[in-house]
Motif scaffolding. Sequence first.
Motif, PDB file in Angstrom:
ATOM      1  N   SER A 206      11.161  -6.137  -2.298  1.00 14.69           N
ATOM      2  CA  SER A 206      10.635  -6.425  -0.964  1.00 14.69           C
ATOM      3  C   SER A 206      11.612  -7.227  -0.112  1.00 14.69           C
ATOM      4  O   SER A 206      11.224  -7.861   0.863  1.00 14.69           O
ATOM      5  CB  SER A 206       9.298  -7.175  -1.076  1.00 14.69           C
ATOM      6  N   GLU A 224      10.313  -0.098   1.454  1.00 16.41           N
ATOM      7  CA  GLU A 224       9.516  -0.417   2.642  1.00 16.41           C
ATOM      8  C   GLU A 224       8.033  -0.172   2.420  1.00 16.41           C
ATOM      9  O   GLU A 224       7.191  -0.671   3.152  1.00 16.41           O
ATOM     10  CB  GLU A 224      10.000   0.420   3.836  1.00 16.41           C
ATOM     11  N   LEU A 225       7.710   0.626   1.387  1.00 11.28           N
ATOM     12  CA  LEU A 225       6.310   0.940   1.120  1.00 11.28           C
ATOM     13  C   LEU A 225       5.622  -0.160   0.308  1.00 11.28           C
ATOM     14  O   LEU A 225       4.402  -0.153   0.162  1.00 11.28           O
ATOM     15  CB  LEU A 225       6.193   2.263   0.359  1.00 11.28           C
ATOM     16  N   THR A 229       6.874  -6.146   1.550  1.00 13.09           N
ATOM     17  CA  THR A 229       8.042  -5.858   2.378  1.00 13.09           C
ATOM     18  C   THR A 229       7.802  -6.129   3.875  1.00 13.09           C
ATOM     19  O   THR A 229       8.602  -6.840   4.502  1.00 13.09           O
ATOM     20  CB  THR A 229       8.514  -4.407   2.173  1.00 13.09           C
ATOM     21  N   PRO A 230       6.725  -5.603   4.476  1.00 16.38           N
ATOM     22  CA  PRO A 230       6.540  -5.860   5.910  1.00 16.38           C
ATOM     23  C   PRO A 230       6.383  -7.337   6.218  1.00 16.38           C
ATOM     24  O   PRO A 230       6.806  -7.813   7.277  1.00 16.38           O
ATOM     25  CB  PRO A 230       5.264  -5.084   6.262  1.00 16.38           C
ATOM     26  N   GLY A 250       5.896  -1.230  13.309  1.00 21.78           N
ATOM     27  CA  GLY A 250       5.860  -0.618  11.983  1.00 21.78           C
ATOM     28  C   GLY A 250       5.484  -1.628  10.904  1.00 21.78           C
ATOM     29  O   GLY A 250       4.618  -1.363  10.064  1.00 21.78           O
ATOM     30  N   HIS A 251       6.116  -2.809  10.953  1.00 25.92           N
ATOM     31  CA  HIS A 251       5.816  -3.841   9.950  1.00 25.92           C
ATOM     32  C   HIS A 251       4.370  -4.304  10.062  1.00 25.92           C
ATOM     33  O   HIS A 251       3.673  -4.450   9.047  1.00 25.92           O
ATOM     34  CB  HIS A 251       6.746  -5.047  10.128  1.00 25.92           C
ATOM     35  N   ALA A 254       2.135  -1.591   8.678  1.00 26.51           N
ATOM     36  CA  ALA A 254       2.188  -1.492   7.218  1.00 26.51           C
ATOM     37  C   ALA A 254       1.411  -2.635   6.570  1.00 26.51           C
ATOM     38  O   ALA A 254       0.652  -2.433   5.615  1.00 26.51           O
ATOM     39  CB  ALA A 254       3.640  -1.507   6.758  1.00 26.51           C
ATOM     40  N   VAL A 257      -2.275  -1.990   6.952  1.00 29.90           N
ATOM     41  CA  VAL A 257      -2.747  -0.938   6.040  1.00 29.90           C
ATOM     42  C   VAL A 257      -2.935  -1.515   4.633  1.00 29.90           C
ATOM     43  O   VAL A 257      -3.952  -1.274   3.979  1.00 29.90           O
ATOM     44  CB  VAL A 257      -1.761   0.250   6.014  1.00 29.90           C
ATOM     45  N   TRP A 258      -1.956  -2.307   4.180  1.00 29.48           N
ATOM     46  CA  TRP A 258      -2.084  -2.921   2.850  1.00 29.48           C
ATOM     47  C   TRP A 258      -3.275  -3.869   2.787  1.00 29.48           C
ATOM     48  O   TRP A 258      -3.972  -3.947   1.775  1.00 29.48           O
ATOM     49  CB  TRP A 258      -0.800  -3.661   2.474  1.00 29.48           C
TER      50      TRP A 258
END
Lengths: 276, 321
Positions: A206, A224-225, A229-230, A250-251, A254, A257-258
């Motif tokens: 990460s 990145e997944l 990481t974000p 994007g970050h 992400a 979403v997590w």
Amino acid sequence: MATETTVNARTTGAPGTGVPAGATTVTGRALALGRAELTLLGRNRMALYTVLLMPVLMVYAMSTAAKGLDMSGTGMSLKEATMTGAFGYVLLFVVYYNLMSVFTARREELVLKRLRTGEAGDVEILAGTALPSLAIAVAQCVLLVAAGAVWLHMRLPARPELLVAGVLLGLALLTPLAAASTVLARTPESAQLAAMPLTMVSMLGSGMFFPLEGLPDGLARFCELLPLTPVVQLVRDGWLGGATLAGTLGHLGAALVWTALSVFAVRRWFRWEPRR
Amino acid sequence: MDVGDGVIEVSELRRRYGGQGDKGFEAVRDVSFTVRRGELFALLGTNGAGKTSTVELLEGLARPTGGTVRVLGHDPYAERRLVRPRIGVMLQEGGFPADLSAAETVRMWAGCTTGARPVGEALDLVGLGPRRDVRVKQLSGGERRRLDLALALLGRPEVLFLDEPTTGLDPEARHTTWELVRRLRDEGTTVLLTTHYLEEAESLADRLAIMRDGRIVTTGTPGQVIGTHPARIRFAMPAGWFVGDLPPLAALGVLRHDEHHGRVELQTAELQRTLTGLLLWAREKDVELEGLDARTASLEEAFLAIAGAATTSEPGLGRNE
């Protein structure tokens, strides 16, 4: 036993509902749980070690190991990479690793089950239990910025709002992730073992140990997944600057979403009492 | 809706674990009962009869598979915010963090309880005042049960759910707990209690229900439940006399009789009439009925007959339903 003549006299408030006056509040309940957890943390040497020493030791060990690495492709100095990556270690150990043990211990002691018979809701119970760990993580993040600026002569955060967003999303993401991960553990000790895979993968992948910018493209895409990481990216952009709007969105996306996935996992799989 | 007198109203309640068909298990099957305000209602049954499964639905810990529950006029699961501040719960097996002291545990719970008593008062209520600074892990099993009771009473609840509150207590602590529960009831607290100490139900309950295989098989006051079971007279036949020499037993109200080595046992629904007839006969024949013993059925006998032969009245250590 008590000697007074009435043991159960009560006054009723809010007419119609029958709910007594002076009802508890969400904040009051969470603080009561948090205070008890803080007491427990102070009495648990292993947890204190995890929460107070582990992040420092890991940052030190990793920065020493990274000394020989070529940072030229990353656009930042070793010092900058280490200090921003340190947020990841703090969140990982103080929040994820530690809370997984705490939640497992409270479940196995039947504390969570007992609490669920009371006035606190499910989210409050988990949040209140997590409260001291979250507060300690935030305090350590503040210390990192102060130490960087005062001792290491780093710049002040370029985009503080991104830094704050990164830390808050890290807390919001790792707390439910820790709770969801307790399905893998039966004792607080086995929780520490079960926390290892994500901990190891996050440390290596990460961007905490080595910024993703310095990795081959395919590997960087995969990294990145990862959930943390974000968070590390937002913190890094927030402190060091240089964020693009698309990158930031994007970050943020992400991380959200997590967070959503973790909350879903808790609702779906979290167990409030031991499997017998 | 009309709350009426029923503080707890349970109607056609069902609870199923696992899937449909053979995979699942129906622990509660069509249970209905009402507990009135200020009443102490006991649920009796062997381990696995469905007591705890039922009580958990009343406490709002799980959603029933079928049927309805109303506590203080509300659905305890969907409207827990309205119900929880007014009830107190003691689980069959609850837990506290091992490293908190008794007082710290109560303080934590007080922060989550509307109208909580002061910590010292709550501990004194269950006789734990002198143990306030002892860590939970150093308390005995019985002391932990009393700490659990202190938390259930912390908010001066209108309705109290006690799931096997005296299991693991020594006889003295059990009696003090009974006294406390009685006082709460006398002050108007509605109590729902599960127990497998029949003595406990007999001495505390206004009404009780006996469960077997997830169903209520008998309900009523302890007197009514016992009353449906025959009384018993035992004596030794005097030497030289035989059962056939007694007056016609059916005419005395005897339901059945047994004789073993000269010891006679008569069962009757009309103890006084049967006994009078027997004693008049003995006076007339001028004989002594040695070892004469006449008694109404005990709750234990009623329970054994109702709940099934596999049950014993031994204090069970079984945990969960």
